[in-house]
Structures are given as C-alpha cells and as structure tokens.
Design an enzyme around this catalytic site. Sequence first.
Site, PDB file in Angstrom:
ATOM      1  N   GLU A   1     -67.781  27.086  96.056  1.00 25.03           N
ATOM      2  CA  GLU A   1     -67.910  26.785  97.487  1.00 25.03           C
ATOM      3  C   GLU A   1     -66.959  25.629  97.748  1.00 25.03           C
ATOM      4  O   GLU A   1     -67.281  24.483  97.446  1.00 25.03           O
ATOM      5  CB  GLU A   1     -69.354  26.390  97.816  1.00 25.03           C
ATOM      6  CG  GLU A   1     -70.390  27.477  97.547  1.00 25.03           C
ATOM      7  CD  GLU A   1     -70.342  28.617  98.561  1.00 25.03           C
ATOM      8  OE1 GLU A   1     -69.835  28.391  99.687  1.00 25.03           O
ATOM      9  OE2 GLU A   1     -70.797  29.724  98.232  1.00 25.03           O
TER      10      GLU A   1
ATOM     11  N   CYS B   1     -67.939  20.259 105.249  1.00 23.97           N
ATOM     12  CA  CYS B   1     -66.907  21.175 104.722  1.00 23.97           C
ATOM     13  C   CYS B   1     -66.423  22.143 105.798  1.00 23.97           C
ATOM     14  O   CYS B   1     -65.271  22.543 105.796  1.00 23.97           O
ATOM     15  CB  CYS B   1     -67.435  21.939 103.526  1.00 23.97           C
ATOM     16  SG  CYS B   1     -68.930  22.851 103.871  1.00 23.97           S
TER      17      CYS B   1
END
Length: 453
Positions: free
Chosen positions: A207, A241
């Site tokens: 990720e 993010c």
Amino acid sequence: MMDLLNQHRRFYQTLKTKSLDFRLKQLLTLRTAIKKYEKDIIVALEQDLGKHEFEAYTNEVGFTLDSIGYTMKHLKKWAKDQRVKTPIHQFGSKSFIQFEPYGTVLIIAPFNYPFQLLIEPLIGAIAAGNTVVLKPSEYTVHTEAVILKMMDEFFEKDYITVITGGREMTTELINSKFDYIFFTGSVNVGKVVMKAAAENLIPVTLELGGKSPTIVDKSAKVDLAAKRIAWGKFLNAGQTCIAPDYVYVHQSIEPLFKEKLKTYIHEFYGHDPKESVDYGHIVTKRHHNRLIDLIHPEKIYSGGSHDHEKLYIEPTILENVTWSDPVMGEEIFGPILPILKFENLDEVIDMITSRDKPLALYLFAEDKSVQDKILKSTSFGGGAINDTISHVASPYLPFGGVGPSGMGGYHGKYSFEVFSHRRSLIKKSTKIDMKLIYPPYKDKVKLAKLFMK
Ligand code: NAD
C-alpha cells in the site's frame, strides 16, 4: 527473529486459528482492547500528530471498531468453502475453493494513521486465521507505546506480537521467512520490501503512495470543489496517502477557485491555524524541514508560515506552479497545495498518463462526458468524482494502488481475502473411475476430442 517465527509457527500448528470461533473471539478481544485503550490512543495521536479527537476517532479508533463489527458479522459466510462447478471431464468430482490462512504474517505501518493502518490489516489477518507480527511506525512513539501495551495485555505473544524499532529492525523483519508481508508506506521503501520478499518468494501487499492528482473542470461547482479539496488536503496536516497532492484547475475558474480555497481554510481553521485545535502538526523535524524546502516564497498564494519548534506549517497554496518546480518532483505529504492551470483536458490527461499511476485521482465536474473521458483515459488505485478521500471509508470497496502506487486491495471482505490463500480442492468419487485418461492411449484421441473442444 528465528525464535519469534518458530514460536508463531508452533502456535499456528496447534491449529487453533483454524477455528471460526477462535477468530471471532479474537476479534471480540481486539474490540474490547481498543475500547479499553480508546482514551490513551486518542491522547497519543494528539501527541504524535496533533490530531483532534474527532479525527482520531473517526479515522482511526472508530474506523477500526466499525471494521471489526462488519467483519464479525460476515466472517462465517466469507470463510465457508465455496462450492464451484466441475467440468464434465472430471465427472464424479466435487470442486471447492477453500480459504486457507497463509500462516504467520508481517504487517508494517507508516506514521500518518499509525493506529488505523496497523489495526485495519490486523483485522483481516485475524479473520483469515493467521498469527501476526505487527511493526508500528517508529516516528509516532506515543501511539507505538499504547499499541505495545494494549496488545501485550490482551493477546498471547505467540499469536500476535508487536515488534518496535527503526529501519534496522524493519530490514531484519522483511528478510525473515514470514508467509506474507503486508506493507504500508512509501514507494521507495515498498521497493526495498518487495526485493527482500522476492529473495524468499514471500507474497506481498504493498500500500504505497505517490502524487495523487485532483482535477477541477470548468463545469464543476467551484465552491463545493474548493471546500471538499481543502478538507481532504489539510486533514491530518496533509499527511494522508490519498490526499490531493496537486490541483489542475481550468484557467477560467482558477482565480475564483483559489479565493474559495482560502475562504474554506479560514472557515475550517480560523485566521491563525497555528492556534486551531482542529489542525494537526508535522510528524518530525526532519519531515518539517523537507516540506519547508518545497515552499517557493515567490509562488505562495496564501499561507507559507511555519514554526519548527511546534512542527507547524500553515495550510499553503502555491500558484503558477509548473512541473519543473521541486514541489512537483516528489509526493508532498504535507499541507502544501500546488495549483496548476489547464486550458484543455487533453493536456491534463497527457501529464497524468505520462507519469506513475497514482494511488488516487479526484475529478470535480458536472459534465458527464468529462467524467467519462477522465475515467476512460487514466488509471489509478481508486478515487472519487466530486469528492476527495471518501472511497477509503467504505468496507464495500477494495482500497489500494495500481502499478507504482501499490499492489493488492483491502478493507471489508477484501481484507479477509488478502490474508487467505485460495486453495483449490477436488473431492473425487472412488465409485466411478474414468478409464479414458489412463494409458495406453490407443484410439482415445477421438474420444478426448468429444469432451474437449
Ligand atoms: P516509509 O516508507 O518511510 O516508512 C515505513 C516503515 O518502513 C518505517 O516505519 C520504517 O521502519 C521502514 N523503513 C524506512 N526506510 C527503510 C529502509 N530503507 N529499509 C527498510 N525499512 C525501512 O513511510 P512513512 O514515511 O512512515 O509513511 C509515508 C508514506 O506512506 C507516504 O509515501 C504515503 O503515501 C504512504 N502511505 C500509503 C498508504 C496507503 O494505504 N497506500 C497509507 C499511508 C501512507
């Protein structure tokens, strides 16, 4: 490390984790643990990142509690063997897909949502029946300490272990023979993790991050776009993010858009965001320094002030930005929002598709043909039309990147699947036996051609 892995393997081989009851009980224990430590976690997040209780609860504590509830509700159905069809040439067989745990898995989390990004994958790992080694971020020391204490109190060490430490420890962990590695962090460290995992052929979920574009078309509702972009960008002081990294705005509405952004920054955080309890701070001095270097004084439209001691950076809008500016050279991961203008959508598409596939993309447009055009011509992990961030908050949507922004998606059922090997199984009848497959093959080709065409 070998000792730790051996302890976990021994625990795994007791086969306790194979039982659905055991898994449900552990999820319940995790919920109890989080509830007991809820206040401590919220205080720690305030100390580490200046997170307001609202953000700490909704994005971290409550987020994981919700996810535990959802998982517990559906786990029985997910974990069941899936009966599938059997081809005619396998006559006399039953076919199944079984969800088998990998074994002992490693979960590494970054600093920005230091609780959620460790615990959310843990929920999937428990649900799938693995034993787990957790590596929290070393930058968020208060949260790390609470997690260590909480997990120690509620879980057997051989089943779930928290390992603390910095880069050296992470290096040792990723070079150990885990059965699965789930890594959340930067693109560069993602490469290091994948290389180490490749040495032992360990499957990975990565990720990662990157520069997530936001596009504001001339058909957009400018006021709402500015509000939703300001919220998504300055949440957690830009350390998200999937925050909009930069904004491409149609030149005809650019002045109005900037003005609205400024208005919302003031509405959200007051005229001096430094005094706002709702606005977070940067994680460390090193990160603070890196961000300050990205602010070109001559390109500041609004904001730009900072305080090194308080790890504070004002929500900052940069204008007249071009791709040769340093701020466009790396993932920003802080409260700096560069604005680029465009005239024609094709320029934007060319820019986006000539770069790494982003983790997220956001488009603000009322015009359906613009929406279709952008969706058809770009690739990205996930995103939203007329919003930012929100796709991360649904258990029905797999969350993850594509290409350099990551591989594999999780949340909800997808988390269970990430931590399960799909084992194919055929149970064959011993009452019937097809002679066709055995040698000698003489005269059997014709028959085979009847079945397989
Ligand atoms: P990071 O990659 O710098 O660090 C993650 C962990 O890796 C650290 O805790 C550290 O122990 C370890 N590490 C660092 N350098 C290493 C090295 N050379 N070798 C081995 N291990 C090393 O990430 P971060 O700074 O904590 O987090 C920010 C990054 O994470 C951003 O790029 C952001 O986009 C990304 N991120 C992605 C997601 C997602 O879900 N896709 C979520 C949050 C953050």
